[in-house]
Motif scaffolding. Structure first.
Motif, PDB file in Angstrom:
ATOM      1  N   SER A   1     -39.946  58.846 -20.980  1.00  0.00           N
ATOM      2  CA  SER A   1     -40.533  59.948 -21.736  1.00  0.00           C
ATOM      3  C   SER A   1     -40.780  59.618 -23.206  1.00  0.00           C
ATOM      4  CB  SER A   1     -39.629  61.182 -21.647  1.00  0.00           C
ATOM      5  OG  SER A   1     -38.342  60.890 -22.152  1.00  0.00           O
ATOM      6  N   VAL A   2     -40.148  58.561 -23.697  1.00  0.00           N
ATOM      7  CA  VAL A   2     -40.296  58.226 -25.124  1.00  0.00           C
ATOM      8  C   VAL A   2     -40.892  56.847 -25.355  1.00  0.00           C
ATOM      9  CG1 VAL A   2     -38.345  59.729 -25.689  1.00  0.00           C
ATOM     10  CG2 VAL A   2     -37.971  57.255 -25.429  1.00  0.00           C
ATOM     11  N   LYS A   3     -41.144  56.111 -24.306  1.00  0.00           N
ATOM     12  CA  LYS A   3     -41.712  54.765 -24.450  1.00  0.00           C
ATOM     13  C   LYS A   3     -43.037  54.824 -25.190  1.00  0.00           C
ATOM     14  CE  LYS A   3     -39.761  52.293 -20.502  1.00  0.00           C
ATOM     15  NZ  LYS A   3     -40.037  51.742 -19.155  1.00  0.00           N
ATOM     16  N   GLY A   4     -43.184  53.922 -26.132  1.00  0.00           N
ATOM     17  CA  GLY A   4     -44.406  53.869 -26.914  1.00  0.00           C
ATOM     18  C   GLY A   4     -44.432  54.815 -28.094  1.00  0.00           C
ATOM     19  N   ARG A   5     -43.476  55.727 -28.169  1.00  0.00           N
ATOM     20  CA  ARG A   5     -43.427  56.681 -29.279  1.00  0.00           C
ATOM     21  C   ARG A   5     -42.169  56.518 -30.130  1.00  0.00           C
ATOM     22  NH1 ARG A   5     -42.965  61.939 -28.354  1.00  0.00           N
ATOM     23  NH2 ARG A   5     -41.820  61.707 -26.387  1.00  0.00           N
ATOM     24  N   PHE A   6     -41.067  56.169 -29.503  1.00  0.00           N
ATOM     25  CA  PHE A   6     -39.800  56.011 -30.203  1.00  0.00           C
ATOM     26  C   PHE A   6     -39.461  54.523 -30.301  1.00  0.00           C
ATOM     27  CE2 PHE A   6     -37.681  60.366 -29.079  1.00  0.00           C
ATOM     28  CZ  PHE A   6     -38.815  61.019 -29.534  1.00  0.00           C
ATOM     29  N   THR A   7     -38.788  54.170 -31.395  1.00  0.00           N
ATOM     30  CA  THR A   7     -38.366  52.790 -31.580  1.00  0.00           C
ATOM     31  C   THR A   7     -36.944  52.777 -32.118  1.00  0.00           C
ATOM     32  OG1 THR A   7     -40.631  52.118 -32.118  1.00  0.00           O
ATOM     33  CG2 THR A   7     -38.866  50.584 -32.688  1.00  0.00           C
ATOM     34  N   ILE A   8     -36.082  52.056 -31.443  1.00  0.00           N
ATOM     35  CA  ILE A   8     -34.710  51.902 -31.908  1.00  0.00           C
ATOM     36  C   ILE A   8     -34.590  50.570 -32.618  1.00  0.00           C
ATOM     37  CG2 ILE A   8     -33.858  50.857 -29.762  1.00  0.00           C
ATOM     38  CD1 ILE A   8     -31.239  52.443 -30.192  1.00  0.00           C
ATOM     39  N   SER A   9     -33.816  50.551 -33.684  1.00  0.00           N
ATOM     40  CA  SER A   9     -33.605  49.308 -34.421  1.00  0.00           C
ATOM     41  C   SER A   9     -32.205  49.310 -35.008  1.00  0.00           C
ATOM     42  CB  SER A   9     -34.645  49.150 -35.529  1.00  0.00           C
ATOM     43  OG  SER A   9     -34.537  50.204 -36.479  1.00  0.00           O
ATOM     44  N   ARG A  10     -31.776  48.156 -35.445  1.00  0.00           N
ATOM     45  CA  ARG A  10     -30.428  48.032 -35.993  1.00  0.00           C
ATOM     46  C   ARG A  10     -30.489  47.376 -37.362  1.00  0.00           C
ATOM     47  NH1 ARG A  10     -28.211  42.853 -32.475  1.00  0.00           N
ATOM     48  NH2 ARG A  10     -30.038  41.546 -32.851  1.00  0.00           N
TER      49      ARG A  10
ATOM     50  N   GLU B   1     -29.645  64.238 -21.980  1.00  0.00           N
ATOM     51  CA  GLU B   1     -30.346  63.147 -21.309  1.00  0.00           C
ATOM     52  C   GLU B   1     -30.411  61.913 -22.195  1.00  0.00           C
ATOM     53  OE1 GLU B   1     -34.374  64.273 -20.453  1.00  0.00           O
ATOM     54  OE2 GLU B   1     -34.953  64.373 -22.559  1.00  0.00           O
ATOM     55  N   PHE B   2     -30.539  60.786 -21.566  1.00  0.00           N
ATOM     56  CA  PHE B   2     -30.653  59.506 -22.253  1.00  0.00           C
ATOM     57  C   PHE B   2     -32.024  59.376 -22.893  1.00  0.00           C
ATOM     58  CE2 PHE B   2     -30.030  55.105 -23.103  1.00  0.00           C
ATOM     59  CZ  PHE B   2     -31.204  54.457 -22.767  1.00  0.00           C
ATOM     60  N   VAL B   3     -32.050  58.787 -24.080  1.00  0.00           N
ATOM     61  CA  VAL B   3     -33.300  58.548 -24.788  1.00  0.00           C
ATOM     62  C   VAL B   3     -33.571  57.048 -24.919  1.00  0.00           C
ATOM     63  CG1 VAL B   3     -34.586  58.880 -26.933  1.00  0.00           C
ATOM     64  CG2 VAL B   3     -33.092  60.703 -26.071  1.00  0.00           C
ATOM     65  N   VAL B   4     -32.626  56.341 -25.509  1.00  0.00           N
ATOM     66  CA  VAL B   4     -32.815  54.918 -25.747  1.00  0.00           C
ATOM     67  C   VAL B   4     -31.470  54.292 -26.067  1.00  0.00           C
ATOM     68  CG1 VAL B   4     -33.289  55.305 -28.199  1.00  0.00           C
ATOM     69  CG2 VAL B   4     -34.093  53.209 -27.126  1.00  0.00           C
ATOM     70  N   GLY B   5     -31.356  52.999 -25.766  1.00  0.00           N
ATOM     71  CA  GLY B   5     -30.131  52.293 -26.092  1.00  0.00           C
ATOM     72  C   GLY B   5     -30.426  50.881 -26.569  1.00  0.00           C
ATOM     73  N   ILE B   6     -29.485  50.338 -27.326  1.00  0.00           N
ATOM     74  CA  ILE B   6     -29.635  48.979 -27.836  1.00  0.00           C
ATOM     75  C   ILE B   6     -28.318  48.239 -27.690  1.00  0.00           C
ATOM     76  CG2 ILE B   6     -29.097  49.695 -30.216  1.00  0.00           C
ATOM     77  CD1 ILE B   6     -31.105  47.511 -31.128  1.00  0.00           C
ATOM     78  N   ASN B   7     -28.428  47.008 -27.228  1.00  0.00           N
ATOM     79  CA  ASN B   7     -27.268  46.131 -27.137  1.00  0.00           C
ATOM     80  C   ASN B   7     -27.173  45.390 -28.461  1.00  0.00           C
ATOM     81  OD1 ASN B   7     -25.501  43.955 -26.649  1.00  0.00           O
ATOM     82  ND2 ASN B   7     -25.900  44.120 -24.466  1.00  0.00           N
TER      83      ASN B   7
ATOM     84  N   THR C   1     -33.187  46.263 -25.721  1.00  0.00           N
ATOM     85  CA  THR C   1     -33.350  47.717 -25.768  1.00  0.00           C
ATOM     86  C   THR C   1     -33.807  48.262 -24.420  1.00  0.00           C
ATOM     87  OG1 THR C   1     -35.629  47.494 -26.559  1.00  0.00           O
ATOM     88  CG2 THR C   1     -33.901  47.724 -28.225  1.00  0.00           C
ATOM     89  N   TYR C   2     -33.569  49.537 -24.241  1.00  0.00           N
ATOM     90  CA  TYR C   2     -33.980  50.205 -23.009  1.00  0.00           C
ATOM     91  C   TYR C   2     -34.367  51.626 -23.362  1.00  0.00           C
ATOM     92  CZ  TYR C   2     -33.852  52.015 -18.267  1.00  0.00           C
ATOM     93  OH  TYR C   2     -34.193  52.602 -17.071  1.00  0.00           O
ATOM     94  N   TYR C   3     -35.568  52.026 -22.961  1.00  0.00           N
ATOM     95  CA  TYR C   3     -36.096  53.333 -23.325  1.00  0.00           C
ATOM     96  C   TYR C   3     -36.300  54.211 -22.100  1.00  0.00           C
ATOM     97  CZ  TYR C   3     -37.319  51.380 -27.910  1.00  0.00           C
ATOM     98  OH  TYR C   3     -37.273  50.802 -29.161  1.00  0.00           O
ATOM     99  N   ALA C   4     -36.070  55.487 -22.275  1.00  0.00           N
ATOM    100  CA  ALA C   4     -36.460  56.434 -21.245  1.00  0.00           C
ATOM    101  C   ALA C   4     -37.983  56.482 -21.198  1.00  0.00           C
ATOM    102  CB  ALA C   4     -35.901  57.817 -21.573  1.00  0.00           C
TER     103      ALA C   4
END
Length: 123
Positions: free
Chosen positions: A62-71, A45-51, A57-60
């Motif tokens: 189920s993980v919003k507010g808990r997971f953070t993607i960064s580059r 399943e998808f979790v998160v993505g970043i352009n 960014t776009y979060y599932a």
């Protein structure tokens, strides 16, 4: 593009982990990078993505507010900071990348995949 994902491990519920996904042979510039996960007995399943180009960014849900993607442009690496982990977050986590993605959460649109890193959250 070769992707190397790492950072998984065993953590107690409520704890944190940071995953990383590094690209070799070329940069992530203009790519979309996503994290997916597959729990035992379940589909991936998808979790998160970043352009990469604009940082959007776009979060599932189920993980919003808990997971953070960064580059990290300098190191050509994408990070996934996972906080407030729950037992249901237990899965093998994969990073993926593609030069062009119409729907960031759609697995089949990603061209390159890392080998996966296991995250286990104990209750």
């Amino acid at each position: 593009v070769q992707l190397q994902a790492c950072g998984g491990g065993l953590v107690q519920a409520g704890g944190s982990l940071r995953l990383s996904c590094a690209a070799s042979r070329r940069t992530f510039s203009s790519y979309v990078v996503g994290w997916f996960r597959q729990a035992p007995g379940k589909e991936r399943e998808f979790v998160v993505g970043i352009n990469w180009s604009d940082g959007s960014t776009y979060y599932a849900d189920s993980v919003k507010g808990r997971f953070t993607i960064s580059r990290d442009n300098a190191n050509n690496t994408v990070y996934l900071q996972m906080d407030s982990l729950k037992p249901e977050d237990t899965a093998v986590y994969y990073c993926a990348a593609a030069p062009l993605v119409r729907t960031i959460s759609r697995e089949r649109e990603y061209t390159y995949w890392g080998q996966g890193t296991l995250v286990t959250v104990s209750s």
